[in-house]
Design a protein around this motif. Structure first.
Motif, mmCIF file in Angstrom:
data_model
loop_
_atom_site.group_PDB
_atom_site.id
_atom_site.type_symbol
_atom_site.label_atom_id
_atom_site.label_comp_id
_atom_site.label_asym_id
_atom_site.label_seq_id
_atom_site.Cartn_x
_atom_site.Cartn_y
_atom_site.Cartn_z
ATOM 1 N N ARG A 45 -15.003 -5.678 -2.919
ATOM 2 C CA ARG A 45 -15.454 -7.036 -3.168
ATOM 3 C C ARG A 45 -15.088 -7.948 -1.992
ATOM 4 N N PRO A 46 -15.843 -9.021 -1.790
ATOM 5 C CA PRO A 46 -15.434 -10.020 -0.792
ATOM 6 C C PRO A 46 -14.099 -10.646 -1.210
ATOM 7 N N GLN A 47 -13.193 -10.823 -0.245
ATOM 8 C CA GLN A 47 -11.896 -11.414 -0.500
ATOM 9 C C GLN A 47 -11.560 -12.422 0.599
ATOM 10 N N HIS A 48 -10.664 -13.336 0.286
ATOM 11 C CA HIS A 48 -10.246 -14.335 1.248
ATOM 12 C C HIS A 48 -8.911 -13.946 1.868
ATOM 13 N N THR A 49 -8.793 -14.189 3.166
ATOM 14 C CA THR A 49 -7.559 -13.882 3.877
ATOM 15 C C THR A 49 -7.489 -14.752 5.128
ATOM 16 N N VAL A 50 -6.585 -14.394 6.029
ATOM 17 C CA VAL A 50 -6.472 -15.105 7.308
ATOM 18 C C VAL A 50 -6.488 -14.088 8.432
ATOM 19 N N ASN A 51 -6.909 -14.546 9.624
ATOM 20 C CA ASN A 51 -6.871 -13.655 10.786
ATOM 21 C C ASN A 51 -5.651 -13.979 11.651
ATOM 22 N N LYS A 52 -5.477 -13.229 12.726
ATOM 23 C CA LYS A 52 -4.293 -13.389 13.563
ATOM 24 C C LYS A 52 -4.308 -14.690 14.359
ATOM 25 N N ASP A 53 -5.445 -15.386 14.341
ATOM 26 C CA ASP A 53 -5.547 -16.691 14.994
ATOM 27 C C ASP A 53 -5.222 -17.837 14.031
ATOM 28 N N GLY A 54 -4.842 -17.458 12.783
ATOM 29 C CA GLY A 54 -4.487 -18.475 11.802
ATOM 30 C C GLY A 54 -5.669 -19.136 11.139
ATOM 31 N N GLU A 55 -6.831 -18.483 11.122
ATOM 32 C CA GLU A 55 -8.040 -19.047 10.518
ATOM 33 C C GLU A 55 -8.290 -18.431 9.144
ATOM 34 N N ASN A 56 -8.751 -19.236 8.217
ATOM 35 C CA ASN A 56 -9.140 -18.743 6.894
ATOM 36 C C ASN A 56 -10.501 -18.069 7.004
ATOM 37 N N ILE A 57 -10.603 -16.825 6.514
ATOM 38 C CA ILE A 57 -11.862 -16.083 6.615
ATOM 39 C C ILE A 57 -12.140 -15.332 5.315
ATOM 40 N N GLU A 58 -13.375 -14.880 5.168
ATOM 41 C CA GLU A 58 -13.762 -13.999 4.062
ATOM 42 C C GLU A 58 -14.040 -12.617 4.642
ATOM 43 N N VAL A 59 -13.551 -11.574 3.952
ATOM 44 C CA VAL A 59 -13.728 -10.213 4.442
ATOM 45 C C VAL A 59 -14.246 -9.320 3.317
ATOM 46 N N GLN A 60 -14.853 -8.206 3.718
ATOM 47 C CA GLN A 60 -15.268 -7.175 2.765
ATOM 48 C C GLN A 60 -14.874 -5.839 3.382
ATOM 49 N N ILE A 61 -13.859 -5.204 2.785
ATOM 50 C CA ILE A 61 -13.252 -4.013 3.357
ATOM 51 C C ILE A 61 -14.212 -2.825 3.317
ATOM 52 N N LYS A 62 -14.206 -2.044 4.392
ATOM 53 C CA LYS A 62 -15.002 -0.826 4.477
ATOM 54 C C LYS A 62 -14.074 0.389 4.445
ATOM 55 N N GLY A 63 -14.659 1.574 4.593
ATOM 56 C CA GLY A 63 -13.847 2.782 4.648
ATOM 57 C C GLY A 63 -13.906 3.585 3.366
ATOM 58 N N ARG A 64 -12.979 4.550 3.242
ATOM 59 C CA ARG A 64 -12.928 5.461 2.088
ATOM 60 C C ARG A 64 -11.616 5.233 1.346
ATOM 61 N N HIS A 65 -11.720 4.797 0.087
ATOM 62 C CA HIS A 65 -10.520 4.396 -0.638
ATOM 63 C C HIS A 65 -10.565 4.906 -2.076
ATOM 64 N N ASP A 66 -9.378 5.121 -2.641
ATOM 65 C CA ASP A 66 -9.252 5.532 -4.040
ATOM 66 C C ASP A 66 -9.470 4.332 -4.953
ATOM 67 N N PRO A 67 -10.295 4.468 -6.008
ATOM 68 C CA PRO A 67 -10.393 3.381 -6.987
ATOM 69 C C PRO A 67 -9.127 3.293 -7.840
ATOM 70 N N ILE A 68 -8.348 4.386 -7.851
ATOM 71 C CA ILE A 68 -7.047 4.429 -8.518
ATOM 72 C C ILE A 68 -6.225 5.506 -7.825
ATOM 73 N N ILE A 69 -4.976 5.228 -7.559
ATOM 74 C CA ILE A 69 -4.144 6.223 -6.881
ATOM 75 C C ILE A 69 -3.201 6.939 -7.833
ATOM 76 N N VAL A 70 -3.127 6.468 -9.076
ATOM 77 C CA VAL A 70 -2.119 6.964 -10.015
ATOM 78 C C VAL A 70 -2.193 8.475 -10.245
ATOM 79 N N PRO A 71 -3.366 9.077 -10.507
ATOM 80 C CA PRO A 71 -3.367 10.537 -10.745
ATOM 81 C C PRO A 71 -2.841 11.348 -9.566
ATOM 82 N N ARG A 72 -3.156 10.937 -8.335
ATOM 83 C CA ARG A 72 -2.675 11.659 -7.155
ATOM 84 C C ARG A 72 -1.199 11.397 -6.910
ATOM 85 N N ALA A 73 -0.658 10.325 -7.483
ATOM 86 C CA ALA A 73 0.744 9.971 -7.273
ATOM 87 C C ALA A 73 1.680 10.686 -8.230
#
Length: 369
Positions: free
Chosen positions: A306-334
């Protein structure tokens, strides 16, 4: 980097990053003569490797372990055991964008605050792949415990609002459930819940319960080396864990003393037993001979699409949408990670406890000579 070693007598040192050449661990303090093979380690690693179900990251890794030292002709030699796992399916380009900002829920900001530098490829040292070294070392510890008839069984107790019912729990069902929930009916409901979160491009957390059976009374120290404190600390060191309880845990705060106290009795064999186990197998920081019960609360996977709000290293407020390969839940593998941390901690404290009484030391060296 400090903080990558654990243990006093049975010591482990993990190393490696998510997108580096590989990861591994050095185990020191393992006695000679323990039967051990790469297949023993692999069985544990297979339980945490990615890509096994639709509820895990699609990143495909064999996670094949290689023992480089400390084992000869199928048995440990008493020297350090070095084990490695090579990274083969890392896609660092998926993470190049995040070098300039801090992902919500991740350690990006805190790594920069501490080191002034971070490996942004998949989270680097704070990635879930760091647990490979823990699990490999845990397999060695579990092998030692099995020689003494001690068994560790962990499973997913809760996912979101769905909790296993005690009367429906069967350890035989753990590996039958893709979520490693021993209550199969609750597992089905949790799967539907998780599927809905995935459709919403969201994630969820859960609770892992760990049961350690066969531990003799007398393990642990009464002050700073309390067994329950060390177990809690070891499990809490797993990246996504935000809470740990032993026995009744937080529920004990709502009980009266007469309810919470575990009354003792002498069984037919003359042994001292407890009628209940609200203490979770530990009294005064020392094991009491009952099952040790640990629960760990895991936060939802922070990498959501999902789009989320954060800041960059220049101190600016930005909106991001993370890419890549991620677990929807990590509990079973943990689940196997919790088992491993419990095994490592318990072996270390049992080795320390061998020097608790002079009679044991004298008997050992008298019998040896």
């Amino acid at each position: 980097m400090a903080g990558s070693m654990l243990g006093e007598v049975f010591r482990i040192s993990t190393w490696g990053e998510s997108h580096g050449k590989g990861l591994g661990v050095v185990v020191d303090g393992c006695p000679a003569g323990v039967p051990l093979s790469e297949e023993d380690i692999q069985k544990y690693l297979n339980k945490r490797k990615p890509g096994e179900t639709r509820y895990a990251t699609p990143r495909k890794e064999d996670d094949r372990v290689s023992i480089w030292s400390g084992v000869f002709e199928g048995k440990t030699t008493g020297t350090p055991i070095a084990m490695t796992v090579e990274n083969k399916s890392h896609k660092s380009a998926d993470y190049s964008e995040i070098a300039s900002y801090y992902r919500p829920g991740h350690a990006d900001y805190t790594f920069d605050a501490k080191y002034g530098f971070r490996d942004y490829r998949g989270g680097g040292r704070s990635s879930g792949r760091e647990t490979i070294g823990r699990v490999a070392a845990g397999a060695v510890a579990a092998r030692i415990l099995s020689e003494m008839g001690i068994r560790i069984t962990a499973y997913v107790r809760e996912i979101g609002p769905y909790c296993c019912r005690e009367e429906h729990v069967s350890f035989e069902n753990i590996e039958k459930s893709p979520l490693r929930m021993p209550d199969l009916q609750m597992s089905e409901q949790a799967e539907e819940y998780l599927a809905s979160k995935m459709r919403e491009m969201d994630s969820c957390g859960g609770v892992i319960e760990c049961v350690i059976s066969g531990v003799p009374a007398g393990i642990g120290e009464p002050v700073f080396g309390k067994l329950d404190a060390l177990l809690a600390g070891a499990v809490m060191s797993v990246g996504a864990v935000k809470g740990v309880e032993i026995g009744a845990g937080f529920a004990a705060a709502g009980m009266s003393g007469s309810e919470n106290n575990d009354e003792f009795y002498v069984d037919a064999d003359g042994g001292i037993k407890k009628k209940t186990n609200f203490a979770g197998g530990v009294l005064g920081g020392i094991s009491d001979g009952d099952d040790i019960i640990i629960r760990a609360a895991f936060k939802p996977t922070p990498s959501v699409f999902r789009p989320q709000h954060t800041v960059n290293k220049d101190g600016e407020n930005i909106e991001v949408q993370i890419k890549g390969r991620h677990d929807p839940i990590i509990v079973p593998r943990a689940v196997v990670v919790v088992e491993s941390m419990a095994a490592i901690t318990l072996v270390d404290r049992m080795f320390v406890a061998m020097t608790s009484q002079m009679d044991r030391i004298r008997d050992f060296y008298t019998n040896t000579n």
